[in-house]
Write an enzyme that holds these catalytic residues in place. Structure first.
Site, PDB file in Angstrom:
ATOM      1  NE  ARG A  98      92.356  31.152  -1.653  1.00  0.00           N
ATOM      2  CZ  ARG A  98      93.668  31.091  -1.429  1.00  0.00           C
ATOM      3  NH1 ARG A  98      94.381  30.197  -2.036  1.00  0.00           N
ATOM      4  NH2 ARG A  98      94.254  31.899  -0.562  1.00  0.00           N
ATOM      5  CB  THR A  99      87.795  36.421  -3.025  1.00  0.00           C
ATOM      6  OG1 THR A  99      87.740  35.428  -2.003  1.00  0.00           O
ATOM      7  CG2 THR A  99      86.409  37.000  -3.228  1.00  0.00           C
ATOM      8  CE  LYS A 116      94.393  61.114  -4.160  1.00  0.00           C
ATOM      9  NZ  LYS A 116      93.862  61.586  -5.461  1.00  0.00           N
ATOM     10  NE  ARG A 127      88.067  39.640   0.646  1.00  0.00           N
ATOM     11  CZ  ARG A 127      88.629  38.436   0.602  1.00  0.00           C
ATOM     12  NH1 ARG A 127      89.948  38.318   0.725  1.00  0.00           N
ATOM     13  NH2 ARG A 127      87.901  37.356   0.438  1.00  0.00           N
ATOM     14  CG  HIS A 185      83.770  35.444   1.999  1.00  0.00           C
ATOM     15  ND1 HIS A 185      83.438  35.706   0.682  1.00  0.00           N
ATOM     16  CD2 HIS A 185      85.103  35.188   2.014  1.00  0.00           C
ATOM     17  CE1 HIS A 185      84.531  35.601  -0.064  1.00  0.00           C
ATOM     18  NE2 HIS A 185      85.554  35.295   0.713  1.00  0.00           N
TER      19      HIS A 185
HETATM   20  C1  NCD Z   1      88.717  33.638   3.359  1.00  0.00           C
HETATM   21  C2  NCD Z   1      88.376  35.069   3.664  1.00  0.00           C
HETATM   22  O1  NCD Z   1      88.895  35.991   3.024  1.00  0.00           O
HETATM   23  O2  NCD Z   1      87.542  35.251   4.535  1.00  0.00           O
HETATM   24  N1  NCD Z   1      89.441  33.497   2.180  1.00  0.00           N
HETATM   25  C3  NCD Z   1      88.757  33.398   1.008  1.00  0.00           C
HETATM   26  O3  NCD Z   1      88.111  34.320   0.578  1.00  0.00           O
HETATM   27  N2  NCD Z   1      88.772  32.233   0.373  1.00  0.00           N
HETATM   28  C4  NCD Z   1      89.298  32.902   4.502  1.00  0.00           C
HETATM   29  C5  NCD Z   1      90.488  33.455   5.201  1.00  0.00           C
HETATM   30  O4  NCD Z   1      91.026  34.512   4.856  1.00  0.00           O
HETATM   31  O5  NCD Z   1      90.922  32.807   6.155  1.00  0.00           O
END
Ligand code: NCD
Length: 305
Positions: free
Chosen positions: A52-53, A81, A102, A130
C-alpha cells in the site's frame, strides 16, 4: 527551505487540517489536480516490503501528472554493496524532486533527510514511526466520524513494534478530549517513551488492558494491528502471541453501531474476513484515502500551488 516529513509532529495541527482539507478537495475534484506535478519526479526508496505505502505514493504522483522512479527492495540497490543511506540520499537528490523512504532501521529516513537536498518523507522506519499512515488514518477518521476531537480510540494488537500506532497516538494527543484505550498482550504494550513522553506528558486520558471484549463497547474507533513478526527476536514468541486477538462478528455484538474498524493492513489473522462486509469495516476505505492524502502531502512539500 526544503521541508521533510520524518515525524508526524513535524506538521502543526493547522497543517494537518490543511492536508485533510486538500485531500477532501482532491476526492471531490480530481481533475483539478491532474497536472499539478507535471515534470516532477518522486523517488520511492523501499528497503523493506510494502504494498500500500509504495503503490499509493506512486499512484499519487501519477495522478498529479508526475513521474516515479525507485526500488522496492534493498537487494536491488547499492545498499547491497554497502552504500550508506546518506550517500544514497545524495545520489537520488540528483535524479528526483522528492523521496519517499522506508527502512528497517529507526532513524534512517531522518539521516537521509540531512544528506538530501530534496524533501524526504518517512514511509516507515523500523518499529518507530509511520507519519503518512497517520495522515491516512486522520483523513479516514475525520471522513467517517466528521470530527477527531472527543473520540474514544482503541488500539489493539502489537502496540510495541507497531509504528503506525506510535505515530497515530502522537497525532491524537494534540486533539481535544480524545480518550485512548491500549489493548495488547503484556509483552506487546506501547513503548515506555510513548507512555511517558506522549500520553502522560500531554495529560491524555488513557488506559491499558489485555481485554478487548471489555474495552469494545466504549470505542468509537477500533484500530487493529498485525503482530510485527519481522521485529521479533525469536520465532517462538511470535507464534505464541500472533493470534492474541482475532476480531469476529460474534465479538462485535456489544460494539457501538457506528464503530469504525480500522487497520493499516496487511491483515494476517486479526480480523476475520466475514467482517469485511460489515458497514463498520473501514480498512479498505483507508487504503483509498491513503492515496489522496499523499497527493496532498507531495504537493505541499514540493510547494505546488
Ligand atoms: C504498516 C506498516 O508498514 O507499518 N503497513 C502500512 O504501511 N500500511 C502496518 C504493518 O505492516 O503491519
Amino acid at each position: 527551505m526544503k521541508r521533510s516529513l520524518i515525524d508526524i509532529l513535524d506538521l502543526s495541527p493547522a497543517e494537518i487540517d490543511e492536508l485533510i482539507a486538500t485531500a477532501n478537495d482532491i476526492i471531490a475534484n480530481p481533475a483539478k489536480y491532474a497536472e499539478k506535478c507535471r515534470g516532477k519526479k518522486l523517488a520511492t526508496l523501499f528497503f523493506e516490503p510494502s504494498t500500500r505505502t509504495r503503490l499509493s505514493f506512486e499512484a499519487a504522483m501519477y495522478e498529479l501528472g508526475g513521474n516515479v522512479l525507485g526500488f522496492s527492495e534493498a537487494q536491488s540497490s547499492s545498499a547491497a554493496k554497502g552504500e550508506s543511506v546518506s550517500d544514497t540520499a545524495k545520489t537520488v537528490s540528483c535524479y528526483a524532486d522528492i523521496i519517499a523512504m522506508r527502512h528497517p532501521k529507526e532513524g534512517a529516513p531522518f539521516v537521509a533527510s540531512r544528506a538530501a537536498s530534496i524533501p524526504v518523507i518517512n514511509a516507515g522506519d523500523g518499529g518507530h514511526n509511520h507519519p503518512t499512515q497517520t495522515l491516512t488514518d486522520l483523513l479516514t477518521i475525520s471522513r467517517e466520524k466528521g470530527r477527531i476531537d472527543g473520540l474514544t480510540v482503541g488500539f489493539c494488537g502489537d502496540l510495541k513494534f507497531g509504528r503506525t500506532v506510535h505515530s497515530l497516538i502522537g497525532a491524537l494527543s494534540r486533539y481535544k478530549n480524545v480518550k485512548i484505550v491500549l489493548i495488547s498482550p503484556t509483552e506487546l504494550k506501547v513503548p515506555e517513551y510513548v507512555l511517558q513522553e506522549v500520553l502522560e506528558k500531554n495529560g491524555i486520558d488513557f488506559e491499558q488492558t489485555t481485554d478487548l471484549q471489555k474495552a469494545l463497547p466504549n470505542l468509537d474507533i477500533l484500530y487493529m494491528t498485525r503482530v510485527q513478526r519481522e521485529r521479533f527476536f525469536n520465532e517462538e514468541d511470535y507464534l505464541r502471541l500472533k493470534d492474541s486477538y482475532i476480531l469476529t462478528p460474534a465479538k462485535l455484538k456489544n460494539a457501538k453501531q457506528d464503530l469504525c474498524i480500522m487497520h493499516p493492513l496487511p491483515r494476517v489473522n486479526e480480523i476475520s474476513v466475514e467482517i469485511d462486509d460489515d458497514p463498520r469495516a473501514c480498512y479498505f476505505k483507508q487504503v483509498l484515502y491513503g492515496k489522496y492524502v499523499r497527493m496532498a502531502l507531495i504537493m505541499k512539500l514540493l510547494e505546488v500551488e
